[in-house]
Enzyme design. Structure first.
Site, PDB file in Angstrom:
ATOM      1  N   CYS A  79       0.824  -1.208   0.000  1.00 38.64           N
ATOM      2  CA  CYS A  79       0.000   0.000   0.000  1.00 38.64           C
ATOM      3  C   CYS A  79       0.866   1.271   0.000  1.00 38.64           C
ATOM      4  O   CYS A  79       1.444   1.601  -1.020  1.00 38.64           O
ATOM      5  CB  CYS A  79      -0.968  -0.070   1.169  1.00 38.64           C
ATOM      6  N   HIS A 169      -3.435  -5.218   1.670  1.00 43.33           N
ATOM      7  CA  HIS A 169      -2.727  -5.479   2.928  1.00 43.33           C
ATOM      8  C   HIS A 169      -2.784  -6.961   3.287  1.00 43.33           C
ATOM      9  O   HIS A 169      -3.652  -7.360   4.068  1.00 43.33           O
ATOM     10  CB  HIS A 169      -3.399  -4.701   4.070  1.00 43.33           C
ATOM     11  N   GLU A 171      -1.031  -8.457   5.323  1.00 40.88           N
ATOM     12  CA  GLU A 171      -0.748  -8.617   6.759  1.00 40.88           C
ATOM     13  C   GLU A 171      -2.016  -8.484   7.606  1.00 40.88           C
ATOM     14  O   GLU A 171      -2.012  -8.790   8.789  1.00 40.88           O
ATOM     15  CB  GLU A 171       0.331  -7.613   7.209  1.00 40.88           C
TER      16      GLU A 171
HETATM   17  N1  GLN Z   1      -3.538   6.411   1.117  1.00 45.09           N
HETATM   18  C1  GLN Z   1      -2.260   6.083   1.666  1.00 45.09           C
HETATM   19  C2  GLN Z   1      -1.139   6.895   1.001  1.00 45.09           C
HETATM   20  O1  GLN Z   1      -1.375   7.598   0.094  1.00 45.09           O
HETATM   21  C3  GLN Z   1      -1.974   4.601   1.546  1.00 45.09           C
HETATM   22  C4  GLN Z   1      -2.991   3.833   2.347  1.00 45.09           C
HETATM   23  C5  GLN Z   1      -2.437   2.615   3.022  1.00 45.09           C
HETATM   24  O2  GLN Z   1      -1.229   2.396   3.099  1.00 45.09           O
HETATM   25  N2  GLN Z   1      -3.335   1.858   3.585  1.00 45.09           N
HETATM   26  O3  GLN Z   1      -0.008   6.793   1.406  1.00 45.09           O
END
Ligand code: GLN
Length: 191
Positions: A79, A169, A171
Site C-alpha cells: 500500500c 494489505h 498482513e
Molecule cells: N492512502 C495512503 C497513502 O497515500 C496509503 C494507504 C495505506 O497504506 N493503507 O499513502
C-alpha cells in the site's frame, strides 16, 4: 533469515506478527543505527506514504535504504510501501525511493470505496483475500515488471527483480501465502 521492517509509521506490527507465524525473525527499523544489523529483506508497511517519506528523510534512513534496494536487497512494499517504491505517482508530485518501474495512482478508489475486501487470483498462489484501505493501484508497468494480481481490472500486485508490491494489505488477513511468497524471494536471492 532476518527481515527489517520499517517501523516509523503505519501497520508494521501486523507484518511482524505474520513473519513470526512463519518462523522468520525480524527487527524494526526506526533509526539509522538499526541498519547496523544484517538484513536479508525489507518490508515497507502501509500507512501514509507522505508521512513515511518525510520521516525516512528526517531520520537519515532514506539514502541508506535506497542504496540497499538499488543493490538488490529484497523489498516488499504494501500500500503506502508501494507508493514509496513507485517510479512515478500519477496524482502526486512526490517521489520517494522510485526504484520500481510502475506508475501508481494514489487514493485511487475515492472516498466511498475507501476500504473494501476482495478476492483475486495471485500468480502461483491461487485466489487470495485482499484488504484495501485507501489503496493505490498500479496504472501501468514497465517491461521489467511482472504483474502478479489484477482485481477488478486494476493491477494490485507486481514484482520487478527482488522488489514486490501489493496495493492491498496481506498482513491484515489470516492468509500467510503472500508473505511466504516474499520469504521465498529472499531465499532465491540468497541461493
Ligand atoms: N492512502 C495512503 C497513502 O497515500 C496509503 C494507504 C495505506 O497504506 N493503507 O499513502
Amino acid at each position: 533469515m532476518n527481515v527489517g521492517i520499517l517501523a516509523v509509521q503505519g501497520a508494521f506490527i501486523e507484518h511482524e506478527q505474520m513473519l513470526s507465524r512463519l518462523g522468520a525473525s525480524c527487527f524494526e527499523i526506526r533509526q539509522k543505527s538499526d541498519l547496523s544489523q544484517s538484513m536479508d529483506g525489507l518490508i515497507i508497511p502501509g500507512g501514509e506514504s507522505t508521512v513515511q517519506g518525510k520521516l525516512l528523510r528526517d531520520l537519515g534512513l532514506f539514502v541508506p535504504l535506497k542504496e540497499k534496494i538499488e543493490a538488490g536487497l529484497p523489498v516488499f512494499g504494501t500500500c503506502a510501501g508501494l507508493l514509496l517504491l513507485a517510479k512515478q505517482i500519477e496524482n502526486d508530485e512526490r517521489r520517494h525511493f522510485a526504484t520500481m518501474d510502475i506508475v501508481a495512482v494514489r487514493n485511487a478508489y475515492g472516498r466511498q470505496l475507501g476500504s473494501f475486501s476482495a478476492e483475486a487470483e495471485f500468480d502461483g498462489l491461487g485466489t487470495v483475500p485482499m484488504t484495501f484501505i485507501r489503496a493505490p493501484y498500479i496504472g501501468s508497468v514497465g517491461e521489467a515488471v511482472q504483474v502478479l494480481a489484477v482485481a477488478g481490472d486494476r493491477i494490485v500486485a507486481a514484482k520487478q527483480g527482488s522488489q514486490l508490491v501489493t496495493a492491498f494489505h496481506p498482513e491484515l488477513c489470516d492468509d500467510t501465502r503472500v508473505h511466504r511468497y516474499f520469504l521465498d524471494m529472499i531465499r532465491t536471492n540468497q541461493a
